[in-house]
Design a protein around this motif. Structure first.
Motif, PDB file in Angstrom:
ATOM      1  N   ASP A  45      20.186   4.717 -45.652  1.00  0.00           N
ATOM      2  CA  ASP A  45      21.274   4.573 -46.626  1.00  0.00           C
ATOM      3  C   ASP A  45      22.576   5.125 -46.069  1.00  0.00           C
ATOM      4  N   GLY A  46      23.657   4.473 -46.430  1.00  0.00           N
ATOM      5  CA  GLY A  46      24.999   4.973 -46.131  1.00  0.00           C
ATOM      6  C   GLY A  46      25.210   5.334 -44.685  1.00  0.00           C
ATOM      7  N   ALA A  47      25.734   6.559 -44.494  1.00  0.00           N
ATOM      8  CA  ALA A  47      26.097   7.001 -43.144  1.00  0.00           C
ATOM      9  C   ALA A  47      24.884   7.050 -42.228  1.00  0.00           C
ATOM     10  N   GLY A  48      23.713   7.386 -42.797  1.00  0.00           N
ATOM     11  CA  GLY A  48      22.497   7.451 -41.995  1.00  0.00           C
ATOM     12  C   GLY A  48      22.211   6.119 -41.326  1.00  0.00           C
ATOM     13  N   ALA A  49      22.406   5.034 -42.063  1.00  0.00           N
ATOM     14  CA  ALA A  49      22.149   3.696 -41.514  1.00  0.00           C
ATOM     15  C   ALA A  49      23.145   3.370 -40.402  1.00  0.00           C
ATOM     16  N   LEU A  50      24.381   3.785 -40.602  1.00  0.00           N
ATOM     17  CA  LEU A  50      25.392   3.515 -39.568  1.00  0.00           C
ATOM     18  C   LEU A  50      25.053   4.258 -38.280  1.00  0.00           C
ATOM     19  N   ILE A  51      24.546   5.482 -38.434  1.00  0.00           N
ATOM     20  CA  ILE A  51      24.176   6.254 -37.256  1.00  0.00           C
ATOM     21  C   ILE A  51      23.014   5.581 -36.528  1.00  0.00           C
ATOM     22  N   VAL A  52      22.022   5.122 -37.300  1.00  0.00           N
ATOM     23  CA  VAL A  52      20.873   4.450 -36.679  1.00  0.00           C
ATOM     24  C   VAL A  52      21.328   3.201 -35.919  1.00  0.00           C
ATOM     25  N   ILE A  53      22.181   2.416 -36.546  1.00  0.00           N
ATOM     26  CA  ILE A  53      22.664   1.188 -35.900  1.00  0.00           C
ATOM     27  C   ILE A  53      23.444   1.526 -34.631  1.00  0.00           C
ATOM     28  N   PHE A  54      24.257   2.570 -34.716  1.00  0.00           N
ATOM     29  CA  PHE A  54      25.024   2.977 -33.538  1.00  0.00           C
ATOM     30  C   PHE A  54      24.105   3.443 -32.408  1.00  0.00           C
ATOM     31  N   THR A  55      23.137   4.301 -32.739  1.00  0.00           N
ATOM     32  CA  THR A  55      22.290   4.837 -31.658  1.00  0.00           C
ATOM     33  C   THR A  55      21.397   3.751 -31.052  1.00  0.00           C
ATOM     34  N   ALA A  68      22.309   0.591 -30.690  1.00  0.00           N
ATOM     35  CA  ALA A  68      23.183  -0.239 -29.855  1.00  0.00           C
ATOM     36  C   ALA A  68      23.654   0.527 -28.616  1.00  0.00           C
ATOM     37  N   PHE A  69      24.222   1.693 -28.836  1.00  0.00           N
ATOM     38  CA  PHE A  69      24.785   2.484 -27.738  1.00  0.00           C
ATOM     39  C   PHE A  69      23.665   2.998 -26.829  1.00  0.00           C
ATOM     40  N   GLY A  70      22.571   3.449 -27.446  1.00  0.00           N
ATOM     41  CA  GLY A  70      21.443   3.961 -26.674  1.00  0.00           C
ATOM     42  C   GLY A  70      20.880   2.910 -25.734  1.00  0.00           C
ATOM     43  N   SER A  71      20.856   1.655 -26.173  1.00  0.00           N
ATOM     44  CA  SER A  71      20.297   0.611 -25.308  1.00  0.00           C
ATOM     45  C   SER A  71      21.144   0.460 -24.048  1.00  0.00           C
ATOM     46  N   LEU A  72      22.463   0.526 -24.194  1.00  0.00           N
ATOM     47  CA  LEU A  72      23.326   0.402 -23.017  1.00  0.00           C
ATOM     48  C   LEU A  72      23.281   1.657 -22.153  1.00  0.00           C
TER      49      LEU A  72
END
Ligand code: CTP
Ligand code: MG
Length: 182
Positions: free
Chosen positions: A84-94, A96-100
């Motif tokens: 939910d909310g900010a938690g979901a944004l963090i998951v999506i970021f990590t 995406a960024f983590g894969s690169l």
């Protein structure tokens, strides 16, 4: 299982292909050669690829969140959420960024063991970005990670990813955004 696995991994899958589409320009290592005489990362890791790739991965994650706000299933399969909310944004970021970051870390290792840019390293090329995405996401959101990446999902990802990677890279090669089909 495959649908759930691919759904969870989409924000990690997209950055790699989008880095190949949008990459180029200034290399992240700034052109630096290390004491072993080889590039630190090589010209295949650029700022543009990193930023555009992360942005595309997050964009698909946001689209997935939008989809989840309207429906919780696809083709009759129940879909997991990114939180939910900010938690979901963090998951999506990590994811995406983590894969690169995973891909970049292995470029560093590849250069150190003498593999030139684009030289294939089977297994590593197909899974380095998965490991990076998992590691960063686990560190940032351990509870979410452990409840979503169950043993069977992890196994499915490990089997499905090399196949997807192969198919997208062959496509990337033929449309001219990849120099090699791996
Ligand atoms: N790319 C980029 N920036 C990144 C990752 C990828 O610009 N952070 C682009 C580069 O143009 C690269 C292409 O995407 O050539 C394909 O990525 P990859 O196969 O990971 O790079 P390689 O050229 O094979 O280099 P390496 O041997 O270091 O993996
Ligand atoms: Mg490569």
């Amino acid at each position: 299982m495959i649908i759930t696995a691919v759904w969870l991994m989409l924000p990690a899958y997209l950055p790699n292909s989008m880095a190949a589409v949008f990459g180029g320009g200034r290399p992240i290592d700034g052109g630096i050669t290390m004491s072993d005489g080889r590039r630190m990362l090589g010209d295949g890791k650029t700022y543009r690829g990193l930023i555009a790739g992360t942005a595309c991965g997050m964009l698909v994650g946001l689209l997935q969140m939008y989809y989840l706000s309207r429906s919780n299933s696809i083709f009759g399969v129940e879909l997991p959420s990114f939180g939910d909310g900010a938690g979901a944004l963090i998951v999506i970021f990590t994811l995406a960024f983590g894969s690169l970051m995973g891909d970049m870390s292995m470029s560093f290792v590849k250069r150190r063991i003498g593999y030139k840019r684009g030289a294939p390293l089977p297994g590593v090329d197909q899974l380095d970005f998965v490991m990076g995405a998992w590691l960063l996401t686990f560190l940032a959101s351990p509870a979410w990670f452990l409840s979503n990446f169950t043993f069977s999902i992890v196994l499915t990802v490990l089997i499905v990813t090399p196949l997807l990677h192969f198919v997208t890279n062959v496509i990337g090669y033929f449309i001219g955004v990849k120099n090699e089909p791996w």
